[in-house]
Design a protein around this motif. Sequence first.
Motif, PDB file in Angstrom:
ATOM      1  N   LYS A 138       0.838  -1.201   0.000  1.00 38.87           N
ATOM      2  CA  LYS A 138       0.000   0.000   0.000  1.00 38.87           C
ATOM      3  C   LYS A 138       0.879   1.260   0.000  1.00 38.87           C
ATOM      4  N   CYS A 139       0.318   2.348  -0.512  1.00 37.12           N
ATOM      5  CA  CYS A 139       1.032   3.615  -0.585  1.00 37.12           C
ATOM      6  C   CYS A 139       0.584   4.577   0.504  1.00 37.12           C
ATOM      7  N   PHE A 140       1.543   5.245   1.110  1.00 33.75           N
ATOM      8  CA  PHE A 140       1.293   6.387   1.980  1.00 33.75           C
ATOM      9  C   PHE A 140       1.537   7.632   1.123  1.00 33.75           C
ATOM     10  N   MET A 141       0.522   8.480   1.045  1.00 30.68           N
ATOM     11  CA  MET A 141       0.585   9.580   0.081  1.00 30.68           C
ATOM     12  C   MET A 141       0.182  10.906   0.722  1.00 30.68           C
ATOM     13  N   PHE A 142       0.139  11.947  -0.116  1.00 30.54           N
ATOM     14  CA  PHE A 142      -0.356  13.275   0.227  1.00 30.54           C
ATOM     15  C   PHE A 142       0.319  13.850   1.471  1.00 30.54           C
ATOM     16  N   PRO A 143       1.636  13.992   1.460  1.00 34.48           N
ATOM     17  CA  PRO A 143       2.321  14.494   2.655  1.00 34.48           C
ATOM     18  C   PRO A 143       1.943  15.930   2.990  1.00 34.48           C
ATOM     19  N   VAL A 144       1.774  16.178   4.273  1.00 33.71           N
ATOM     20  CA  VAL A 144       1.526  17.533   4.777  1.00 33.71           C
ATOM     21  C   VAL A 144       2.519  17.790   5.901  1.00 33.71           C
ATOM     22  N   THR A 145       2.658  19.030   6.277  1.00 29.85           N
ATOM     23  CA  THR A 145       3.562  19.374   7.369  1.00 29.85           C
ATOM     24  C   THR A 145       3.040  18.808   8.686  1.00 29.85           C
ATOM     25  N   SER A 146       3.906  18.133   9.419  1.00 29.86           N
ATOM     26  CA  SER A 146       3.536  17.609  10.731  1.00 29.86           C
ATOM     27  C   SER A 146       3.929  18.620  11.798  1.00 29.86           C
ATOM     28  N   TYR A 147       2.996  18.869  12.709  1.00 30.35           N
ATOM     29  CA  TYR A 147       3.266  19.813  13.788  1.00 30.35           C
ATOM     30  C   TYR A 147       3.648  19.107  15.084  1.00 30.35           C
ATOM     31  N   ARG A 148       3.858  17.807  14.994  1.00 28.29           N
ATOM     32  CA  ARG A 148       4.314  17.046  16.153  1.00 28.29           C
ATOM     33  C   ARG A 148       5.775  17.357  16.451  1.00 28.29           C
ATOM     34  N   THR A 149       6.075  17.477  17.723  1.00 32.67           N
ATOM     35  CA  THR A 149       7.466  17.679  18.140  1.00 32.67           C
ATOM     36  C   THR A 149       7.989  16.495  18.936  1.00 32.67           C
ATOM     37  N   ASP A 150       7.096  15.544  19.263  1.00 29.22           N
ATOM     38  CA  ASP A 150       7.523  14.337  19.972  1.00 29.22           C
ATOM     39  C   ASP A 150       6.471  13.248  19.770  1.00 29.22           C
ATOM     40  N   ILE A 151       6.766  12.057  20.306  1.00 33.56           N
ATOM     41  CA  ILE A 151       5.832  10.935  20.215  1.00 33.56           C
ATOM     42  C   ILE A 151       4.586  11.275  21.026  1.00 33.56           C
ATOM     43  N   PRO A 152       3.377  10.875  20.558  1.00 36.45           N
ATOM     44  CA  PRO A 152       2.146  11.218  21.281  1.00 36.45           C
ATOM     45  C   PRO A 152       2.141  10.713  22.722  1.00 36.45           C
ATOM     46  N   GLY A 153       1.393  11.411  23.574  1.00 36.56           N
ATOM     47  CA  GLY A 153       1.250  11.001  24.962  1.00 36.56           C
ATOM     48  C   GLY A 153       0.561   9.644  25.067  1.00 36.56           C
ATOM     49  N   GLY A 154       0.669   9.014  26.221  1.00 35.34           N
ATOM     50  CA  GLY A 154       0.055   7.710  26.430  1.00 35.34           C
ATOM     51  C   GLY A 154       1.018   6.559  26.260  1.00 35.34           C
ATOM     52  N   ILE A 155       2.220   6.843  25.707  1.00 32.40           N
ATOM     53  CA  ILE A 155       3.232   5.801  25.562  1.00 32.40           C
ATOM     54  C   ILE A 155       4.150   5.847  26.770  1.00 32.40           C
ATOM     55  N   ASP A 156       4.228   4.748  27.474  1.00 30.39           N
ATOM     56  CA  ASP A 156       5.070   4.661  28.663  1.00 30.39           C
ATOM     57  C   ASP A 156       6.504   4.371  28.231  1.00 30.39           C
ATOM     58  N   GLU A 157       7.380   5.352  28.395  1.00 26.93           N
ATOM     59  CA  GLU A 157       8.765   5.180  27.951  1.00 26.93           C
ATOM     60  C   GLU A 157       9.519   4.156  28.797  1.00 26.93           C
ATOM     61  N   ASP A 158       8.963   3.823  29.972  1.00 26.31           N
ATOM     62  CA  ASP A 158       9.605   2.816  30.822  1.00 26.31           C
ATOM     63  C   ASP A 158       9.346   1.394  30.331  1.00 26.31           C
ATOM     64  N   ILE A 159       8.376   1.244  29.419  1.00 25.47           N
ATOM     65  CA  ILE A 159       8.099  -0.074  28.850  1.00 25.47           C
ATOM     66  C   ILE A 159       9.090  -0.341  27.730  1.00 25.47           C
ATOM     67  N   ASN A 160       9.865  -1.406  27.864  1.00 27.93           N
ATOM     68  CA  ASN A 160      10.804  -1.779  26.815  1.00 27.93           C
ATOM     69  C   ASN A 160      10.867  -3.303  26.738  1.00 27.93           C
ATOM     70  N   LYS A 161      11.630  -3.781  25.785  1.00 25.49           N
ATOM     71  CA  LYS A 161      11.679  -5.219  25.529  1.00 25.49           C
ATOM     72  C   LYS A 161      12.174  -5.990  26.750  1.00 25.49           C
ATOM     73  N   ALA A 162      13.172  -5.448  27.456  1.00 24.04           N
ATOM     74  CA  ALA A 162      13.727  -6.125  28.629  1.00 24.04           C
ATOM     75  C   ALA A 162      12.705  -6.196  29.763  1.00 24.04           C
ATOM     76  N   ASN A 163      11.979  -5.093  29.989  1.00 25.22           N
ATOM     77  CA  ASN A 163      10.973  -5.072  31.051  1.00 25.22           C
ATOM     78  C   ASN A 163       9.838  -6.055  30.776  1.00 25.22           C
ATOM     79  N   ILE A 164       9.428  -6.129  29.513  1.00 20.63           N
ATOM     80  CA  ILE A 164       8.360  -7.061  29.154  1.00 20.63           C
ATOM     81  C   ILE A 164       8.816  -8.500  29.361  1.00 20.63           C
ATOM     82  N   GLN A 165      10.070  -8.793  29.020  1.00 17.50           N
ATOM     83  CA  GLN A 165      10.634 -10.126  29.254  1.00 17.50           C
ATOM     84  C   GLN A 165      10.630 -10.461  30.742  1.00 17.50           C
ATOM     85  N   GLU A 166      11.011  -9.492  31.588  1.00 14.10           N
ATOM     86  CA  GLU A 166      11.014  -9.704  33.030  1.00 14.10           C
ATOM     87  C   GLU A 166       9.612  -9.993  33.551  1.00 14.10           C
TER      88      GLU A 166
END
Length: 253
Positions: free
Chosen positions: A111-139
Amino acid sequence: MLKKLLFCIVALASLHGFAQPSVAGKSYEMEMEQERLSCFIEFIDSDDYYIEVSSQETEDIVYVVVLSYGKYKIEDDRVVLMDALHDYQMEMVLADETLLMQKGFGFMKGKCFMFPVTSYRTDIPGGIDEDINKANIQEERDRYSVQNKELHNLTYGKYKAIKFAFDLDVYENNTYCFGFRDCPFSKGTFKRNGNVLNLYDPSLDCTFYLLIGDDNRLISKSLPGSNGNVFKMIDISSSHQPQKGGFGCSRRR
């Protein structure tokens, strides 16, 4: 639809001999088969990306699922996406402001991603827990296995997430399908290891995990966009099998 497809083909045919545009600071959209759903990829800066699927539930309510996030790099005419949580890679071909998914989620492939517009995001959206990582999930999986040595019953059938609109099908032939609003996010095969299910998605070449709980519950550790979600059985069937032509996960309104 045909006009958009032809545009995508023409764009890809012009790969050679032209300088490729930058994707930094842009947002691209992929047309979805499901009417209420939209899919976007945001390139926040020269390093970070995230992919989201949103569902227009009502005029005022929109559900948003962040499927993948991490780092990206451009190699010639390819954009390589490296997921931060699971370490899988996706690859897209870049040509004339168009991105073609070559390796990634099954419902995006080709599939194609098309019609690019300017993104006004400056970081990853809220709601993502940065403390969650592959090692923590394994533990967490290891700790769960130690605390739950007695095997819980695994029932085949249809499950639904308690807190969000995710669906999960677990079939007797050791295949599964995980989706959101009729869109299959992940399909593949599974193996049981004690009270942990290892779910292998061949499209991503990645393994996701479910914890088998009591009372017909499954806990995501972690499916795409769904870490920690608890799934409850809604349809028990000893002969539950996928439909022909794939792993199933098809629902019609």
